[in-house]
Scaffold this motif. Structure first.
Motif, short mmCIF file in Angstrom:
data_model
loop_
_atom_site.label_atom_id
_atom_site.label_comp_id
_atom_site.label_asym_id
_atom_site.label_seq_id
_atom_site.Cartn_x
_atom_site.Cartn_y
_atom_site.Cartn_z
N LEU A 304 32.46 4.16 85.58
CA LEU A 304 32.62 4.69 84.23
C LEU A 304 33.92 5.47 84.15
O LEU A 304 34.09 6.48 84.85
N LEU A 305 34.85 4.99 83.34
CA LEU A 305 36.14 5.64 83.18
C LEU A 305 36.02 6.65 82.05
O LEU A 305 36.03 6.30 80.86
N ASP A 306 35.89 7.92 82.41
CA ASP A 306 35.62 8.98 81.44
C ASP A 306 36.92 9.44 80.80
O ASP A 306 37.58 10.37 81.29
N ILE A 307 37.28 8.81 79.70
CA ILE A 307 38.52 9.14 79.00
C ILE A 307 38.48 10.56 78.47
O ILE A 307 39.49 11.28 78.50
N GLY A 308 37.33 10.99 77.97
CA GLY A 308 37.22 12.35 77.45
C GLY A 308 37.49 13.38 78.52
O GLY A 308 38.23 14.36 78.29
N ALA A 309 36.92 13.19 79.70
CA ALA A 309 37.18 14.12 80.80
C ALA A 309 38.64 14.05 81.23
O ALA A 309 39.27 15.08 81.51
N ALA A 310 39.20 12.85 81.30
CA ALA A 310 40.60 12.69 81.68
C ALA A 310 41.53 13.40 80.71
O ALA A 310 42.54 14.00 81.10
N LEU A 333 44.67 9.45 76.54
CA LEU A 333 44.13 8.12 76.85
C LEU A 333 43.07 7.68 75.83
O LEU A 333 42.28 6.79 76.11
N ALA A 334 43.09 8.29 74.64
CA ALA A 334 42.06 7.99 73.65
C ALA A 334 42.01 6.51 73.28
O ALA A 334 40.95 5.98 72.95
N PHE A 335 43.17 5.84 73.32
CA PHE A 335 43.22 4.41 72.99
C PHE A 335 43.32 3.54 74.24
O PHE A 335 43.60 2.34 74.13
N GLY A 336 43.08 4.11 75.40
CA GLY A 336 43.18 3.33 76.62
C GLY A 336 44.60 3.34 77.15
O GLY A 336 45.41 4.22 76.85
N HIS A 337 44.90 2.32 77.95
CA HIS A 337 46.21 2.23 78.58
C HIS A 337 46.43 0.81 79.08
O HIS A 337 45.49 0.12 79.49
N CYS A 342 44.14 -0.23 72.96
CA CYS A 342 43.51 -0.65 71.71
C CYS A 342 44.52 -1.25 70.74
O CYS A 342 45.49 -0.58 70.36
N VAL A 343 44.30 -2.48 70.31
CA VAL A 343 45.23 -3.13 69.39
C VAL A 343 45.20 -2.45 68.01
O VAL A 343 46.16 -2.55 67.24
#
Length: 393
Positions: A304-310, A333-337, A342-343
């Motif tokens: 699980l890649l925790d973007i919120g924690a990151a 990283l809200a839209f990923g990487h 995210c398109v």
């Protein structure tokens, strides 16, 4: 060895981080946990590790044995494996190549004026009705729905139906409800594709263009269209609602934006970074054995890649749990990487910038009409968020 923590973490309040999660982050970036349905997984909370793994081909959404894979929940959309393990990466590249042109800078620039106009209309109605008001029903919900309807070519009058289906599909606790919602959403998508083909305008909107794209079947066009319908409004609804809460509750932040609405771009980036305090994650399955920050992860295990924690990693963000629109820019990283960025990110930014620049300039005295602790929040869905945002001015 102690029993792994089971998600979700206990939070003292909707805008306050889970103390146990922050304690775990202080100990390291990778943690054995149990998902909400009791399955084993690894929770990755470090910014550096999450950013790298978002663009790592050794992780994916598919699984060689999906029936035995760990699950995050009962949502049929995101609760477990998706796709074909052998063709997943090629399928993903093809999907992105089909969707990216519809969110090109040129198309997004053309859409900006329309988003601004829709926002003005909703705020005119808000002002005319007078305080108090619920910003969730007056703004946060109708604007993203109206925008995605126009972009995709979905009749706005169908919004109650597809909203109900998307929320059912996103249900993380009731598998049967999630399956039924997704099935109804797909049937609706097929009907839209058939209608677009009959109308014959191959450039009228996104679903029309997909329907007339060579090599794209009706089922594939319907699936892409309904996915965009879900993803294109649910997350933005939540971002608007939580963004208002953060701005109105963090000392001095609403006043700073109201005094200078030109700061809206920085404010939006902080709104994107801050609301997800962490405690869950984007599900990925290890396609092979790999090591993450010294931790051995075996093929097939859930990560699980925790973007919120990151986005609240103290090594990257000073005083990370403080909401501050003057924060020095660090790429969140809200839209990923990378390959899975995210398109739809440009569209979300356009909507959020329109909302918060206009809201701050027209309602500088905006304030919450009740305490945050008394607000109702949506649970058991993928996006969560406030179910109401009562305000006055």
């Amino acid at each position: 060895m102690s029993t792994p923590v089971r998600l979700p973490f206990d939070q003292p309040g909707p805008l306050r981080p889970a103390p146990l999660l922050r304690q775990m982050q202080a100990r390291g970036p990778v943690h054995p946990i149990r998902t909400a349905v009791g399955d084993p997984a690894w929770l990755v909370t470090g910014y550096e590790q999450v950013r790298a793994l978002l663009d790592d081909d050794r992780l994916g959404r598919a699984h060689r044995d999906p029936d035995r894979a760990s699950r995050t929940g009962n949502s049929v959309m995101f609760g477990g494996p998706q796709g074909d393990f052998d063709t997943e990466q090629a399928d993903h590249r093809r999907l992105r190549s089909l969707l990216r042109p519809h969110f090109s800078p040129r198309r997004m620039r053309a859409l900006r004026a329309r988003v601004e106009t829709l926002t003005v209309g909703l705020l005119d109605e808000l002002a005319a009705a007078g305080p108090p008001a619920d910003l969730h029903t007056a703004l946060a919900l109708p604007l993203p729905i109206a925008v995605i309807c126009e972009l995709l070519g979905v009749p706005y009058e169908d919004r109650a139906r597809f909203r109900a289906w998307t929320r059912a599909a996103a249900d993380t606790s009731d598998r049967a409800r999630s399956e039924q919602g997704l099935a109804e959403l797909f049937v609706y998508g097929r009907q839209l594709v058939a209608r677009k083909r009959a109308e014959g305008d191959s450039d009228a909107d996104v679903i029309s263009r997909l329907a007339f794209t060579e090599g794209v079947s009706d089922d594939e066009a319907a699936a892409m269209g309904t996915f965009l319908l879900f993803a294109g409004h649910e997350t933005t609804v939540t971002a608007i609602g939580k963004g208002v809460l953060w701005l109105l509750t963090a000392p001095g932040q609403w006043q700073a934006l109201a005094a200078d609405p030109q700061r809206v771009e920085a404010a939006v980036e902080e709104i994107l970074r801050a609301p997800g305090l962490g405690g869950d994650g984007i599900p990925r399955y290890a396609r092979t054995d790999l090591e993450i920050a010294g931790v051995q992860v075996r093929a097939g295990e859930l990560v699980l890649l925790d973007i919120g924690a990151a986005n609240h990693d103290g090594t990257m963000f000073a005083d990370p749990d403080r909401f501050d629109i003057a924060r020095p820019p660090v790429p969140h990283l809200a839209f990923g990487h990378g390959a899975r960025y995210c398109v739809g990110a440009p569209l979300a930014r356009i909507e959020l910038q329109a909302v918060f620049s206009q809201l701050a300039s027209r309602f500088p005295g905006l304030r919450l009409a009740t305490a945050v602790e008394e607000l109702r929040f949506t649970h058991d869905t993928l996006t969560g968020g406030p179910a109401e945002v009562p305000v006055t001015w």
